[in-house]
Design a protein around this motif. Sequence first.
Motif, PDB file in Angstrom:
ATOM      1  N   ALA A 117       1.653  -5.689   5.739  1.00 28.91           N
ATOM      2  CA  ALA A 117       2.415  -4.798   5.303  1.00 28.91           C
ATOM      3  C   ALA A 117       2.947  -3.693   6.147  1.00 28.91           C
ATOM      4  O   ALA A 117       4.660  -3.671   5.787  1.00 28.91           O
ATOM      5  CB  ALA A 117       1.167  -4.399   3.988  1.00 28.91           C
ATOM      6  N   LEU A 118       2.427  -3.751   7.200  1.00 23.07           N
ATOM      7  CA  LEU A 118       3.406  -2.874   8.265  1.00 23.07           C
ATOM      8  C   LEU A 118       4.031  -3.617   8.255  1.00 23.07           C
ATOM      9  O   LEU A 118       5.186  -2.707   8.808  1.00 23.07           O
ATOM     10  CB  LEU A 118       2.556  -1.918   9.044  1.00 23.07           C
ATOM     11  N   THR A 153      -8.716  -5.025  10.630  1.00 19.37           N
ATOM     12  CA  THR A 153      -7.924  -5.478  10.770  1.00 19.37           C
ATOM     13  C   THR A 153      -7.399  -5.809  12.041  1.00 19.37           C
ATOM     14  O   THR A 153      -6.771  -6.946  12.359  1.00 19.37           O
ATOM     15  CB  THR A 153      -6.339  -4.104  11.340  1.00 19.37           C
ATOM     16  N   PHE A 164      -3.874  -2.223  -2.656  1.00 25.09           N
ATOM     17  CA  PHE A 164      -3.326  -3.093  -1.918  1.00 25.09           C
ATOM     18  C   PHE A 164      -3.084  -3.075  -0.603  1.00 25.09           C
ATOM     19  O   PHE A 164      -2.677  -4.119   0.057  1.00 25.09           O
ATOM     20  CB  PHE A 164      -2.476  -3.211  -2.233  1.00 25.09           C
ATOM     21  N   CYS A 165      -4.802  -2.961  -0.070  1.00 24.18           N
ATOM     22  CA  CYS A 165      -5.220  -2.301   1.621  1.00 24.18           C
ATOM     23  C   CYS A 165      -5.667  -4.220   1.803  1.00 24.18           C
ATOM     24  O   CYS A 165      -6.818  -3.746   1.628  1.00 24.18           O
ATOM     25  CB  CYS A 165      -5.241  -1.643   1.604  1.00 24.18           C
ATOM     26  N   GLU A 166      -4.565  -4.763   1.685  1.00 28.46           N
ATOM     27  CA  GLU A 166      -5.738  -6.135   2.619  1.00 28.46           C
ATOM     28  C   GLU A 166      -6.679  -6.412   3.205  1.00 28.46           C
ATOM     29  O   GLU A 166      -7.938  -7.098   3.012  1.00 28.46           O
ATOM     30  CB  GLU A 166      -4.479  -8.033   2.430  1.00 28.46           C
ATOM     31  N   PRO A 167      -6.785  -5.666   4.253  1.00 30.92           N
ATOM     32  CA  PRO A 167      -7.836  -6.274   5.141  1.00 30.92           C
ATOM     33  C   PRO A 167      -9.103  -5.359   4.560  1.00 30.92           C
ATOM     34  O   PRO A 167     -10.293  -5.588   5.015  1.00 30.92           O
ATOM     35  CB  PRO A 167      -7.598  -5.249   6.554  1.00 30.92           C
ATOM     36  N   PRO A 216      -7.707   2.480  -0.502  1.00 25.99           N
ATOM     37  CA  PRO A 216      -6.102   2.417  -0.550  1.00 25.99           C
ATOM     38  C   PRO A 216      -5.521   0.751  -1.313  1.00 25.99           C
ATOM     39  O   PRO A 216      -5.855   0.111  -0.807  1.00 25.99           O
ATOM     40  CB  PRO A 216      -4.962   1.900   1.357  1.00 25.99           C
ATOM     41  N   TYR A 267       1.105   3.937   1.875  1.00 23.72           N
ATOM     42  CA  TYR A 267       1.706   4.268   3.591  1.00 23.72           C
ATOM     43  C   TYR A 267       2.676   3.743   3.488  1.00 23.72           C
ATOM     44  O   TYR A 267       3.753   4.568   4.069  1.00 23.72           O
ATOM     45  CB  TYR A 267       0.019   4.143   4.070  1.00 23.72           C
ATOM     46  N   THR A 268       2.936   2.039   3.496  1.00 20.76           N
ATOM     47  CA  THR A 268       4.139   1.771   3.508  1.00 20.76           C
ATOM     48  C   THR A 268       5.432   2.025   3.206  1.00 20.76           C
ATOM     49  O   THR A 268       6.086   1.656   2.944  1.00 20.76           O
ATOM     50  CB  THR A 268       3.774   0.065   4.103  1.00 20.76           C
ATOM     51  N   CYS A 283       1.156  -1.426   0.255  1.00 18.13           N
ATOM     52  CA  CYS A 283      -0.235  -0.589  -0.266  1.00 18.13           C
ATOM     53  C   CYS A 283       1.168   1.262  -0.122  1.00 18.13           C
ATOM     54  O   CYS A 283       2.462   1.276   0.025  1.00 18.13           O
ATOM     55  CB  CYS A 283      -0.992   0.246   0.867  1.00 18.13           C
ATOM     56  N   PHE A 313      -7.597   2.810   5.636  1.00 16.94           N
ATOM     57  CA  PHE A 313      -6.840   2.822   6.346  1.00 16.94           C
ATOM     58  C   PHE A 313      -5.529   3.894   6.561  1.00 16.94           C
ATOM     59  O   PHE A 313      -4.826   3.971   5.826  1.00 16.94           O
ATOM     60  CB  PHE A 313      -6.808   1.185   6.761  1.00 16.94           C
ATOM     61  N   CYS A 314      -5.457   3.639   7.947  1.00 18.04           N
ATOM     62  CA  CYS A 314      -3.144   3.830   8.389  1.00 18.04           C
ATOM     63  C   CYS A 314      -3.284   5.763   7.532  1.00 18.04           C
ATOM     64  O   CYS A 314      -2.816   6.234   8.058  1.00 18.04           O
ATOM     65  CB  CYS A 314      -3.123   3.467   7.556  1.00 18.04           C
ATOM     66  N   HIS A 315      -3.417   5.608   6.161  1.00 14.86           N
ATOM     67  CA  HIS A 315      -3.395   6.920   6.091  1.00 14.86           C
ATOM     68  C   HIS A 315      -4.231   8.129   5.382  1.00 14.86           C
ATOM     69  O   HIS A 315      -5.056   7.619   5.284  1.00 14.86           O
ATOM     70  CB  HIS A 315      -1.504   7.140   5.074  1.00 14.86           C
ATOM     71  N   CYS A 329      -0.630  -5.476  10.602  1.00 15.39           N
ATOM     72  CA  CYS A 329      -0.974  -5.849   9.291  1.00 15.39           C
ATOM     73  C   CYS A 329       0.424  -6.422   8.833  1.00 15.39           C
ATOM     74  O   CYS A 329       1.496  -5.000   8.886  1.00 15.39           O
ATOM     75  CB  CYS A 329      -1.047  -4.537   8.694  1.00 15.39           C
TER      76      CYS A 329
HETATM   77  S1  SF4 Z   1      -4.018  -2.070   6.649  1.00 16.55           S
HETATM   78 FE1  SF4 Z   1      -4.157  -0.791   4.620  1.00 16.55          FE
HETATM   79  S2  SF4 Z   1      -3.106   1.109   4.482  1.00 16.55           S
HETATM   80 FE2  SF4 Z   1      -2.567   0.048   6.265  1.00 16.55          FE
HETATM   81  S3  SF4 Z   1      -0.759  -0.299   6.822  1.00 16.55           S
HETATM   82 FE3  SF4 Z   1      -2.193  -1.744   5.858  1.00 16.55          FE
HETATM   83  S4  SF4 Z   1      -2.209  -2.559   3.615  1.00 16.55           S
HETATM   84 FE4  SF4 Z   1      -1.043  -0.009   4.556  1.00 16.55          FE
END
Ligand code: SF4
Lengths: 456, 393
Positions: free
Chosen positions: B107-108, B304, B335-338, B333, B80-81, B78, B244-246, B105
């Motif tokens: 990706a995070l 998440t 590629f945001c899996e959740p 976003p 953000y990451t 995503c 999410f996140c950003h 998460c």
């Molecule tokens: S929850 Fe979604 S936006 Fe947040 S870090 Fe994970 S993939 Fe990226």
Amino acid sequence: MSVTTEHANPAATAGRPAPRANRLVSTRAGGAMVKAYWDNLFTARDRGATVVWYNGAAINPILQAAGVEWCHGEAFGARLAAMHLEGPAQQAGEAYGYINELCSYARTTLGCALLTKKEALGQVEMDQSPDMPSKEVLAARLPPPDLFVNAYAGCSTGQQWDEVSYRLFDKELPFFKVSYPLLWGNKSDAGYLRGEEWDNASKYVAGQLHDLIAFLEHKTGNKFDWEGLRESMHYIKRAAQLRLDALELCKARPTPAVFWDWVASIAPINFLPGNQALVDYFQGVKTEIEERLAEGVSALPNERYRLAFDGIMNWNKVGWLANKFAEHDAAVVCGRYTHNSFWHEPHLIDEDDPILGMAQHYLLCPFNHSAQNLAEQVLRDCETYGIDGIVFHATRTCRSATNGQLVLAKMAQQRGMQTMFFEGDVADESFYKDEILQSRLEAMLETIDVQRTRVS
Amino acid sequence: MDKAAEIDEIVKTLAKVAEDPAAYATEWKARTQRKVFGILPMNFPAEIVHSAGALPTLLQEDDAPITYGRSLLHEFYCGYTRSLVDQAATGKLAAYDGIFLVDHCVALLGAVDAIRFELPEMPVFLAQFTASMDEPSARPQISGRIGELRQRLEELCGAQIEDAAIHRSITIYNRNRALLRHVYEMRRSGRIDLTGRQMQALVKSAMVMDIEDHTALMIRLIALLEALPAVPSGQVRLHVSGHFCHAPRPELFDMIESCGVTVVDDDIYTGYRFISTDVPDDLGPIAALTRWYFDRNNNVPCSTRAQKTADWESYLGRALEANGAQGVIVLMPKFCEPHMLYYPELRKEFHTRGIPHLLIETEHEGLALEMLKTRVEALVEIIRRPALAGEPA
Ligand code: SF4
Ligand code: SF4
């Protein structure tokens, strides 16, 4: 064209037929065992059995001792992909709203859940053809679940996917989740199988396994068969040790077996019951390798390069990849997915009291490590097996498998190893690009040749 | 200066902080001679850092194209990451004295591991919160992790964190959240017409700046807003969900609102999700912060987390009934899996309720605003002329 290029692409230049991987014969028995397992599971409801759907770690010995039948979602997704029968499940998922960038294992298995529900309602037409089940029918044949257990280490998606399965079955079925901390390494004493974090995480997961057992007893009304668990773990420990011994034999040059043979042996060690048949299977694999060594038979006719494979498997492409590497005389000798997984530290299992050792293996999922931890394991294997380069499978929809890869590649390069990446996916062929693999593999092999020329 | 101009000035001040958290952190550090820690979304209890006398700054996506970060994180993560890793690789995280996170998460975690590799001198601490909320073992585990956070912060700041300090921080943060929720309530009821861009500036700056300074500005802002006459809007009322996140790009809100839309509510992270829940003030500090984690997911469920009894889609259904939104824009976003996993559940809920919705995938680089505008206009048209609403937009 340089000499080294000719070496790097012998099939194209040397005028000989493209060599093919000389795959182990003994692993075919595993294929038959796995097929029998699924065929039996498909009839679970008719036999009045209780069925648990689970994902993640190999908790099947616990489920077995709880007197229930187990359906490992990913394993079925992998099976469909390996048989090129994943299409209907993925289409069902897509129609439901899943975007194709979502984990293709989850997409496939959730698609199966949708089809299973549909089948339960009598909406999937059964195919009468005697030889070939219709694609949709196979994807729909999973028996509907009575319970869910999620036990996914390393990947948040793995956990959330069962949360969605639970919702697809109307939020009514009992559901237990085992949670695993990532082996991250906040403290300086942290590392592979060591440090305070490892000890704490092991105890935390072991505690949850005891809670899981209590949950299963409560929901099924069956008394948990502790003796049965000890017995399965006894066989699993023996089978795992035989697998390790056989892996170890592949230090030989040329190697008698390759990564693709070990991929073929994943299903038996991952979810078949712990019994004598499992031990016999791995004894058979080990014996065949010993015979090959004694007779001077190798996995490739002309092993020129020894490579490691990093990442989760590309299930649609196993046979194809095996031949692709063989064409280039490149023996893929080891891999994170095969060598750092699946009861690979059997010494941790105390047969009299197996829960802690089981918890530790679940934590040791190859995708539950920090990059530092990964490097410790993968680079150690590269040394053990005399590896020239690492092939990274950048699995488009599995970020759990790709976490740490680029860092790991940098660490490997610092040690003078060659690395390459190719894009693919765990169960979605559309992300795979043949030309990219071809050109990057050739480039890496060429660099290895140049490196060797310099050394000599 | 008239009231509207004063409002504008306060919002602009907050927007400036939100746009460049590192600049704010550097300035704050120089001014206070105290430490600044980067914290990561979405469940981090900022109070614990605040109680150590340090500034918790929630790291934000920045606008720069990804350059060096490409060699550390694949492009199919995503935005953000990818941006976080790129910020690390291009020296933009130098202002921070450490990075803390609790979320898991996949990706995070990959991104933070890459940051740790790139910045070996930077303390990076993961106190992973169990994401499954249902099992009895989860609560003690979370409390233990908050205890570890406290200990690590004590080491880095060189002083003990007293219970009373955590209580004080909890009170300060609760006050700030309550003020922001008040603004949200005014927007829902049509009492004020702050834009999506402006609302984002209020919340995002609360994630970044000294919370007491933020509260002071919020008190002034609310007094001014309350003094303005209500401006009834005849526009289509929409709820913005997800992201999410950003923060979504402000231009996206501008574009949506340019289509005859009033955004009346949201559940995005840089919006209502962030401020939805207070920390209970009648428990010991660790128990209170643990409860907050669970309460938040009951109030505004997040995909998440894994909880049988909390559903994002049911929450959205209730929220839409309460805020009277006529449609939803789902911002996801790429590629945001959740989010991808749960989107079909949301879609099902919207269908059941007959609520038109539009899914927009956002990316770090490149937003095809003109193309998206056509789709938003189509959604607005469907809402205005319900006969067209056979299918979702
Ligand atoms: S929850 Fe979604 S936006 Fe947040 S870090 Fe994970 S993939 Fe990226
Ligand atoms: S993303 Fe990878 S590790 Fe995670 S659930 Fe999917 S296949 Fe498993």
